[in-house]
Design a protein around this motif. Structure first.
Motif, PDB file in Angstrom:
ATOM      1  N   LEU A 144      35.739  41.417  41.002  1.00  0.00           N
ATOM      2  CA  LEU A 144      36.591  40.468  40.278  1.00  0.00           C
ATOM      3  C   LEU A 144      35.821  39.202  39.918  1.00  0.00           C
ATOM      4  O   LEU A 144      36.009  38.644  38.823  1.00  0.00           O
ATOM      5  CB  LEU A 144      37.821  40.120  41.127  1.00  0.00           C
ATOM      6  CG  LEU A 144      38.882  41.221  41.247  1.00  0.00           C
ATOM      7  CD1 LEU A 144      39.919  40.859  42.303  1.00  0.00           C
ATOM      8  CD2 LEU A 144      39.560  41.464  39.894  1.00  0.00           C
ATOM      9  N   ARG A 145      34.945  38.750  40.818  1.00  0.00           N
ATOM     10  CA  ARG A 145      34.123  37.571  40.492  1.00  0.00           C
ATOM     11  C   ARG A 145      33.183  37.879  39.331  1.00  0.00           C
ATOM     12  O   ARG A 145      32.972  37.026  38.452  1.00  0.00           O
ATOM     13  CB  ARG A 145      33.332  37.141  41.726  1.00  0.00           C
ATOM     14  CG  ARG A 145      34.170  36.477  42.801  1.00  0.00           C
ATOM     15  CD  ARG A 145      33.285  35.777  43.834  1.00  0.00           C
ATOM     16  NE  ARG A 145      32.483  36.733  44.584  1.00  0.00           N
ATOM     17  CZ  ARG A 145      32.870  37.312  45.719  1.00  0.00           C
ATOM     18  NH1 ARG A 145      34.059  37.033  46.227  1.00  0.00           N
ATOM     19  NH2 ARG A 145      32.067  38.145  46.343  1.00  0.00           N
TER      20      ARG A 145
ATOM     21  N   GLU B  64      36.769  42.077  45.620  1.00  0.00           N
ATOM     22  CA  GLU B  64      36.623  40.646  45.326  1.00  0.00           C
ATOM     23  C   GLU B  64      35.318  40.368  44.591  1.00  0.00           C
ATOM     24  O   GLU B  64      35.276  39.534  43.668  1.00  0.00           O
ATOM     25  CB  GLU B  64      36.701  39.854  46.628  1.00  0.00           C
ATOM     26  CG  GLU B  64      38.092  39.867  47.258  1.00  0.00           C
ATOM     27  CD  GLU B  64      38.099  39.268  48.650  1.00  0.00           C
ATOM     28  OE1 GLU B  64      36.997  39.149  49.245  1.00  0.00           O
ATOM     29  OE2 GLU B  64      39.188  38.930  49.159  1.00  0.00           O
TER      30      GLU B  64
ATOM     31  N   ARG C 131      42.796  43.457  42.391  1.00  0.00           N
ATOM     32  CA  ARG C 131      43.444  42.328  43.073  1.00  0.00           C
ATOM     33  C   ARG C 131      44.361  42.806  44.196  1.00  0.00           C
ATOM     34  O   ARG C 131      44.584  42.092  45.179  1.00  0.00           O
ATOM     35  CB  ARG C 131      44.237  41.485  42.067  1.00  0.00           C
ATOM     36  CG  ARG C 131      43.372  40.550  41.227  1.00  0.00           C
ATOM     37  CD  ARG C 131      44.225  39.536  40.493  1.00  0.00           C
ATOM     38  NE  ARG C 131      45.048  40.172  39.487  1.00  0.00           N
ATOM     39  CZ  ARG C 131      44.694  40.356  38.211  1.00  0.00           C
ATOM     40  NH1 ARG C 131      43.498  39.947  37.807  1.00  0.00           N
ATOM     41  NH2 ARG C 131      45.502  40.931  37.360  1.00  0.00           N
ATOM     42  N   GLU C 132      44.882  44.006  44.062  1.00  0.00           N
ATOM     43  CA  GLU C 132      45.793  44.534  45.069  1.00  0.00           C
ATOM     44  C   GLU C 132      45.061  44.933  46.354  1.00  0.00           C
ATOM     45  O   GLU C 132      45.657  44.924  47.435  1.00  0.00           O
ATOM     46  CB  GLU C 132      46.529  45.752  44.491  1.00  0.00           C
ATOM     47  CG  GLU C 132      47.668  46.262  45.345  1.00  0.00           C
ATOM     48  CD  GLU C 132      48.402  47.421  44.687  1.00  0.00           C
ATOM     49  OE1 GLU C 132      49.264  48.023  45.351  1.00  0.00           O
ATOM     50  OE2 GLU C 132      48.090  47.719  43.519  1.00  0.00           O
TER      51      GLU C 132
ATOM     52  N   GLU D 159      41.874  45.290  36.709  1.00  0.00           N
ATOM     53  CA  GLU D 159      41.877  44.033  37.467  1.00  0.00           C
ATOM     54  C   GLU D 159      43.080  43.979  38.403  1.00  0.00           C
ATOM     55  O   GLU D 159      42.971  43.468  39.526  1.00  0.00           O
ATOM     56  CB  GLU D 159      41.878  42.853  36.509  1.00  0.00           C
ATOM     57  CG  GLU D 159      40.565  42.683  35.749  1.00  0.00           C
ATOM     58  CD  GLU D 159      40.564  41.446  34.877  1.00  0.00           C
ATOM     59  OE1 GLU D 159      41.629  40.792  34.778  1.00  0.00           O
ATOM     60  OE2 GLU D 159      39.510  41.112  34.302  1.00  0.00           O
ATOM     61  N   ALA D 160      44.222  44.497  37.948  1.00  0.00           N
ATOM     62  CA  ALA D 160      45.411  44.494  38.803  1.00  0.00           C
ATOM     63  C   ALA D 160      45.187  45.356  40.045  1.00  0.00           C
ATOM     64  O   ALA D 160      45.560  44.971  41.165  1.00  0.00           O
ATOM     65  CB  ALA D 160      46.618  45.001  38.022  1.00  0.00           C
TER      66      ALA D 160
END
Length: 273
Positions: free
Chosen positions: A265-266, A262, A246-247, A242-243
């Motif tokens: 992640l959703r 994105e 997000r980057e 996840e990190a």
């Protein structure tokens, strides 16, 4: 005598009267048989017509199915041709951009032949001995044609032939044989892809991390970071994955890689509900 004649007449009349219902019954039965036969004939004709219509309909459907199959085959062929052209164009653009980003050196113009120089311009033997020619640089001795051919062969195996294992070996050879090539960052990325599609996630992580660490600013950096996150998630490293995802939109906003990160992640957020 008169009485006997009367009795005979009465007997004949009675016999005729008694025979009348039987005749009527025989006629009624014959009419019924005729009606049944006529009805059967009509039913047979209707059934025959229905069967004929059914056969015609089946024949028509078979013709339509065959036509649809032909259309599907044609569309499939055209789609495959389109995919092949897209692959070829992508491979060509990928290689061209990588070489431009790497600043491929341009060969210097050859010097004029000695015969064309005037005697005054000809260097003296002593001066030539005092200034020996510099050794050839790695860029000058490189084999651009062989370099491009080696990269192309590895990429074709992955994209066109779907032979990821062989492709990985060729990309490893390319990185070893052409360490100064401008295509090395791309080779690291496609090496990671070769491992990713075969679910060798640990090796894919190493390849993507090598690209990110050794070639910052590469055009493949955003895609490599995205795939690094995918691999970490596949390995069960949820927090690291996840990190990494997000980057991606932070460092590469508006890119295709950012959109994919994105979206993933959703999906992960929905799974956590």
């Amino acid at each position: 005598m008169g009485r006997q004649r009367i009795l005979c007449v009465v007997t004949v009349v009675g016999a005729r009267v008694a025979a009348t219902p039987a005749v009527g019954q025989r006629r009624s039965l014959a009419e019924r048989v005729t009606l049944l036969e006529n009805k059967a004939n009509v039913d047979n004709q209707s059934a025959g017509q229905a069967n004929l219509e059914m056969q015609n309909r089946v024949t028509q459907l078979q013709s339509e199915v065959q036509s649809l199959r032909n259309q599907v085959e044609t569309l499939t062929y055209e789609l495959e041709q389109l995919r092949q052209r897209n692959r070829d164009q992508y491979v060509d653009i990928d290689g061209r951009l990588a070489r431009l980003e790497g600043g491929e050196p341009v060969a210097s113009a050859p010097s004029a032949p000695a015969a064309s120089q005037s005697p005054a311009a000809a260097p003296a033997p002593a001066a030539a001995a005092a200034n020996p020619p510099a050794p050839a640089t790695a860029a000058a001795t490189a084999d651009p044609a062989g370099e491009q051919a080696a990269y192309q062969a590895a990429l074709d195996l992955l994209i066109n032939d779907f032979e990821a294992d062989r492709s990985a070996r060729l990309f490893q050879d390319f990185i070893r044989d052409y360490p100064q090539s401008s295509l090395v960052p791309n080779a690291w990325y496609w090496l990671g892809e070769s491992y990713y599609v075969t679910q060798n996630y640990e090796l894919a992580v190493e390849a993507f991390q090598a690209l990110l660490a050794q070639h910052p600013g590469s055009r493949k950096e955003g895609d490599a970071l995205l795939k690094l996150g995918y691999c970490q998630l596949a390995l069960g490293q949820r927090a690291a994955g996840e990190a990494s995802l997000r980057e991606v939109p932070v460092r590469f906003p508006g890119t295709d890689a950012a959109g994919k990160a994105e979206a993933r992640l959703r999906t992960l957020a929905l799974e956590n509900r």
